[in-house]
Design a protein around this motif. Structure first.
Motif, PDB file in Angstrom:
ATOM      1  N   ARG A 130       0.825  -1.210   0.000  1.00 22.73           N
ATOM      2  CA  ARG A 130       0.000   0.000   0.000  1.00 22.73           C
ATOM      3  C   ARG A 130       0.859   1.260   0.000  1.00 22.73           C
ATOM      4  N   GLY A 131       0.256   2.355  -0.462  1.00 26.89           N
ATOM      5  CA  GLY A 131       0.958   3.641  -0.447  1.00 26.89           C
ATOM      6  C   GLY A 131       0.920   4.252   0.943  1.00 26.89           C
ATOM      7  N   LEU A 132       1.760   5.254   1.148  1.00 31.23           N
ATOM      8  CA  LEU A 132       1.759   5.983   2.428  1.00 31.23           C
ATOM      9  C   LEU A 132       0.947   7.270   2.278  1.00 31.23           C
ATOM     10  N   PHE A 133       0.328   7.666   3.370  1.00 31.71           N
ATOM     11  CA  PHE A 133      -0.481   8.889   3.371  1.00 31.71           C
ATOM     12  C   PHE A 133       0.299   9.960   4.157  1.00 31.71           C
ATOM     13  N   GLN A 152      11.272   6.160  -7.600  1.00 30.86           N
ATOM     14  CA  GLN A 152      10.289   5.477  -8.465  1.00 30.86           C
ATOM     15  C   GLN A 152       9.058   4.983  -7.691  1.00 30.86           C
ATOM     16  N   VAL A 153       8.630   5.823  -6.762  1.00 30.04           N
ATOM     17  CA  VAL A 153       7.420   5.500  -5.992  1.00 30.04           C
ATOM     18  C   VAL A 153       6.220   6.141  -6.709  1.00 30.04           C
ATOM     19  N   PRO A 154       5.140   5.404  -6.951  1.00 25.39           N
ATOM     20  CA  PRO A 154       3.954   6.036  -7.548  1.00 25.39           C
ATOM     21  C   PRO A 154       3.346   7.042  -6.573  1.00 25.39           C
ATOM     22  N   LYS A 189      -4.644   1.819  -1.252  1.00 26.15           N
ATOM     23  CA  LYS A 189      -4.712   0.355  -1.456  1.00 26.15           C
ATOM     24  C   LYS A 189      -4.008  -0.051  -2.731  1.00 26.15           C
ATOM     25  N   SER A 190      -4.123   0.799  -3.758  1.00 24.46           N
ATOM     26  CA  SER A 190      -3.521   0.395  -5.028  1.00 24.46           C
ATOM     27  C   SER A 190      -2.028   0.733  -5.103  1.00 24.46           C
ATOM     28  N   GLY A 191      -1.462   1.198  -4.005  1.00 25.07           N
ATOM     29  CA  GLY A 191      -0.004   1.365  -3.956  1.00 25.07           C
ATOM     30  C   GLY A 191       0.466   2.790  -4.204  1.00 25.07           C
ATOM     31  N   ILE A 192      -0.487   3.724  -4.325  1.00 22.85           N
ATOM     32  CA  ILE A 192      -0.092   5.119  -4.583  1.00 22.85           C
ATOM     33  C   ILE A 192       0.166   5.837  -3.264  1.00 22.85           C
ATOM     34  N   THR A 193       1.313   6.496  -3.184  1.00 22.75           N
ATOM     35  CA  THR A 193       1.605   7.323  -2.009  1.00 22.75           C
ATOM     36  C   THR A 193       0.996   8.697  -2.229  1.00 22.75           C
ATOM     37  N   LEU A 194       0.230   9.163  -1.238  1.00 25.14           N
ATOM     38  CA  LEU A 194      -0.450  10.457  -1.365  1.00 25.14           C
ATOM     39  C   LEU A 194       0.307  11.517  -0.588  1.00 25.14           C
ATOM     40  N   ILE A 195       0.576  12.625  -1.260  1.00 24.66           N
ATOM     41  CA  ILE A 195       1.189  13.777  -0.591  1.00 24.66           C
ATOM     42  C   ILE A 195       0.108  14.846  -0.536  1.00 24.66           C
TER      43      ILE A 195
END
Ligand code: ADP
Ligand code: DGP
Length: 226
Positions: free
Chosen positions: A6-9, A36-38, A91-97
């Motif tokens: 999972r991505g980080l928030f 290379q993090v989405p 959930k889909s692996g995207i890190t949100l900034i």
């Protein structure tokens, strides 16, 4: 089968013109291009949604009269509108900034005199961020920055009160690895970026065994942990 991590928030908080957008963009760009993090960048208020259009009018027009409690609820609604999208991206692996979140909601409304705990209520149960970077800048120092004063809250006396409200989060979050205070005064943009990056990388490494289960963060904002 490949398991999607999972991505980080990641949230940035602070006064108007403290450097949140600058630092969010720099972190997002580093993660995307060097690691290379989405990544996806988001911000609150989201001025494009139905609630966001009202908030935009309110922020740009100091003469617009509206009860403080009511506008507080609309800011919170603006965040709830994005809740499912946030969860699905993570959930889909995207890190949100994310540039501002519910801590702004509490800090700005409490600065108007509303009760700090009451202010948390409409945001209770939102997704809790993995990491919140609080950019701790002096209200006097930043008043000379570009565009300062163009919107409703951009006045030094009010910003000092917002700073005091954020101070309560700082106290509550002492020894909480999810809250990181970054002192801004006297630091260049680059110095702050490397400090933030350093904290981010250490956090990421500390979570290498698998970060908090998303279910644990999903409804956890402002909810007491048992
Ligand atoms: P915010 O998103 O918190 O409102 P911005 O990132 O848009 O703030 O920054 C506001 C202004 O201050 C921009 O012109 C930016 O270049 C400048 N700025 C940001 N951080 C610093 C810093 N550490 N030192 C000096 N100027 C800064
Ligand atoms: P920004 O787009 O980051 O410049 O934010 C717009 C303004 O809105 C800024 O002065 C901070 C304020 N703000 C952001 N979120 C909230 C909120 O939830 N409640 C209140 N009252 N103000 C907020």
């Amino acid at each position: 089968m490949q398991v999607v991590k999972r991505g980080l928030f990641i949230v940035f908080e602070g006064l108007d013109r403290s450097g949140k957008s600058t630092q969010s963009k720099m972190l997002a760009s580093y993660l995307e291009n060097e690691l290379q993090v989405p990544v996806k960048s988001i911000c609150f208020p989201n001025r494009e949604s139905v609630s966001g259009k009202t908030l935009n009018q309110y922020l740009q027009n100091r003469d617009m009269k509206y009860p403080d409690e009511a506008i507080h609820l609309i800011f919170a609604a603006n965040r709830w509108e994005m809740r499912d999208q946030i969860l699905s991206d993570l959930k889909s692996g995207i890190t949100l900034i994310c540039d501002r979140y519910a801590f702004s909601g509490v800090a700005y409304s409490a600065a108007k005199g509303l009760d700090f705990e009451w202010c948390k209520n409409p945001d209770r149960g939102l997704v809790k961020p993995d990491l919140t970077f609080f950019i701790d800048a002096n209200a006097e120092t930043i008043k000379s920055r570009s565009d300062y004063g163009s919107e409703r809250y951009e006045r030094v006396e009010f910003q000092k009160k917002v700073s005091e409200s954020y101070g309560k989060f700082k106290q509550e979050a002492e020894a909480d690895e999810h809250w990181v205070t970054v002192q801004a005064d006297g630091k260049s943009i680059e110095e702050m970026h490397s400090e933030i990056l350093d904290k981010f990388i250490k956090y990421r490494e500390s979570q290498s065994e698998g970060c908090d289960d998303l279910d644990k963060l999903a409804g956890a904002l402002f909810v007491e942990q048992k």
